[in-house]
Write an enzyme that holds these catalytic residues in place. Structure first.
Site, PDB file in Angstrom:
ATOM      1  CE  LYS A  44      34.781  76.766 104.961  1.00 18.74           C
ATOM      2  NZ  LYS A  44      35.680  77.069 103.829  1.00 18.74           N
TER       3      LYS A  44
ATOM      4  CD  GLU B  34      41.515  82.533 106.447  1.00 15.23           C
ATOM      5  OE1 GLU B  34      41.249  83.086 105.356  1.00 15.23           O
ATOM      6  OE2 GLU B  34      41.033  81.453 106.796  1.00 15.23           O
TER       7      GLU B  34
ATOM      8  CG  ASN C 237      35.638  81.011 105.110  1.00 14.84           C
ATOM      9  OD1 ASN C 237      35.585  79.866 105.556  1.00 14.84           O
ATOM     10  ND2 ASN C 237      35.341  81.304 103.854  1.00 14.84           N
TER      11      ASN C 237
ATOM     12  CG  HIS D 273      56.274  71.419 120.819  1.00 12.59           C
ATOM     13  ND1 HIS D 273      57.377  71.786 120.092  1.00 12.59           N
ATOM     14  CD2 HIS D 273      56.680  71.353 122.119  1.00 12.59           C
ATOM     15  CE1 HIS D 273      58.419  71.921 120.904  1.00 12.59           C
ATOM     16  NE2 HIS D 273      58.023  71.668 122.143  1.00 12.59           N
TER      17      HIS D 273
ATOM     18  CB  SER E 102      32.293  79.351 100.777  1.00 13.28           C
ATOM     19  OG  SER E 102      32.520  78.717  99.538  1.00 13.28           O
TER      20      SER E 102
ATOM     21  CG  ASN F  90      68.431 117.438  99.768  1.00 10.35           C
ATOM     22  OD1 ASN F  90      67.663 117.173  98.858  1.00 10.35           O
ATOM     23  ND2 ASN F  90      69.753 117.462  99.604  1.00 10.35           N
TER      24      ASN F  90
ATOM     25  CB  SER G 229      57.927 111.217  94.389  1.00 14.13           C
ATOM     26  OG  SER G 229      58.187 112.581  94.720  1.00 14.13           O
TER      27      SER G 229
END
Length: 479
Positions: free
Chosen positions: A291, A298, A293, A164, A285, A118, A31
């Site tokens: 474009k 996002e 964006n 809505h 783009s 531990n 690990s």
């Protein structure tokens, strides 16, 4: 110092085994590739443990001095990249013990007395998360600041409030922006509450049963910035509630960021056009040169999925584990580390996007009355005239139906049209058929009128000042 490295790999277990682990087992068990980030916290705990061993008479003064000097040297080597884990090191604890043995020889092996991986890892992870939770909090405050500053500039900017995703009632755009600050304030409260529950030191619990050596868990807890030692050694090494709760807090924060991101995506669309992003916080783009964006917004939506996924992974891992420590718990760290990394990357980008965006006041004002958003004002006006709201609702609905049939707005109806719909309607109803009057009428606390929004803004700014102070408080001692 200067003790040569042994050829045999350092291992913290295995004396009873005739041979080393199979390669498949070793590869599965390792690990150190992700828990190496716990090294500064493991070294911090090691210093505290060394002092406790000395107080218990298990290290003399000379040995303690050499031990602390070696730990300091090892920390410096780790920070400079001069000491790194190797493929032979199973985990961060193994790597650091190897480094200590290289510097002290057999004396380095004395530090292991009275502790286990531990209780070490449970301590290290609490230290790490408490430390980094404050960094997350700083970034949350910065995003809330950005939203608040935009809100202060747009208290008097009307906008079409929605339910809505349909026009509902006019609101202040500043009020709307502050609506995104409120959940961030609750996220900060959750982080603070989580920190108070996490400020418990497992060190001294050993593998599960405590120690027969005369250790002082309370002294270790105090030195490491914890409020108290763990009250139950078995729970101390098997508890990962603090990881799950941290991941719940970060997942919910991620959901709040996702909702903000979704709104920015809508606001910046051609159909809305309410906000324009600064070029530095938008992308284009590869095929469509026109474009612009909202990629940050996002990505806020997208990254919420991994934050929620990390929470689900840890809860699922924990749900069937018997006490005490089980190796399944190795799976607690990567989701926690990923949550920290994700938020430390995402929050500053969102703050920059919000602080630099341009609000199109003209577009918002034009959209505010569209879609019969003033209909409720008419119904409330009728109520003030003594008409039961049930009847007022019906009358107003008929007005909207008439406008829909004629493809006009409420203010376009004539006095005769009003009287035809209901005897209760007279020309004085026009006093409520404006966005400015609708906003000015909202005077109750927490509503969208200019007065209440200014009060909310002042309260939010005061709270953020307090959170700013809390977020930079040092909870993990620095060597």
């Amino acid at each position: 110092m200067g003790v040569p490295e042994t050829e045999e790999p350092t291992r913290l277990w295995g004396a009873r085994f005739a041979g080393g682990p199979a390669e498949a087992l070793a590869r599965l068990s390792v690990s150190v590739q992700f828990d190496w980030r716990l090294a500064p916290y493991d070294l911090l705990a090691s210093r505290a443990h060394a002092r406790v061993l000395a107080n218990a008479g298990l290290l003399d003064a000379d040995e303690l001095g050499k031990m602390l000097a070696a730990l300091d040297d090892l920390e410096s080597a780790c920070a400079a990249g001069e000491f790194r884990p190797t493929v032979e090191d199973e985990d961060v604890h193994t790597a650091l013990e190897r480094g200590l043995l290289e510097r002290l020889g057999s004396l380095g092996g004395k530090l292991r007395a009275g502790r286990s991986r531990n209780d070490q890892v449970a301590t290290d992870l609490r230290l790490y998360l408490r430390d980094h939770a404050r960094g997350v909090a700083v970034a949350v405050v910065e995003l809330a600041d950005a939203l608040t500053e935009q809100a202060a500039r747009n208290i008097d900017t009307p906008a079409p409030g929605m339910t809505h995703v349909q026009h509902a009632q006019p609101v202040s755009f500043g009020h709307w922006l502050l609506a995104h600050v409120q959940p961030l304030l609750r996220d900060l409260e959750r982080l603070r509450d989580w920190d108070a529950r996490t400020a418990i030191s497992p060190l001294g619990s050993g593998a599960l049963a405590g120690s027969s050596l005369p250790l002082d868990p309370a002294a270790v807890a105090k030195e490491l910035g914890f409020s108290a030692p763990a009250p139950n050694s078995m729970d101390a090494v098997s508890d990962r509630d603090f990881v799950a709760e941290f991941l719940f807090t970060t997942a919910l924060l991620g959901v709040h960021l996702s909702r903000l991101g979704e709104e920015v995506v809508l606001w910046t669309s051609t159909e809305f056009g309410w906000v324009e992003l600064d070029d530095a916080f938008a992308t284009g783009s590869s095929i469509m040169p026109q474009k612009k964006n909202a990629d940050i917004a996002e990505l806020a939506r997208g990254k919420s999925g991994r934050l929620v996924g990390g929470l689900v992974a840890v809860l699922t891992m924990l749900k069937g584990l018997p006490l005490t420590y089980d190796r399944d718990m190795q799976e607690d760290k990567e989701p926690a580390f990923d949550a920290v990394d994700t938020l430390e990357l995402l929050l500053p980008a969102l703050a920059g996007m919000i602080s630099t965006m341009t609000v199109r006041v003209d577009r918002l004002a034009a959209a505010a009355p569209v879609g019969f958003s003033l209909a409720t004002e008419v119904a409330d006006w009728l109520v003030r005239k003594g008409v039961p709201f049930r009847d007022a609702h019906e009358v107003t609905g008929k007005l909207v139906a008439l406008c829909s049939a004629r493809e006009c707005e409420l203010e376009d109806l004539t006095d005769d049209d009003l009287k035809t719909v209901s005897e209760h309607l007279d020309p004085s109803v026009r006093e409520v058929l404006s966005v400015s009057s609708a906003l000015a009428a909202r005077t109750t606390p927490g509503s969208t009128g200019p007065g209440p929004v200014r009060e909310q803004l002042a309260t939010v700014q005061h709270k953020l000042d307090n959170w700013r102070q809390w977020a930079v408080e040092q909870v993990v001692p620095r060597h």
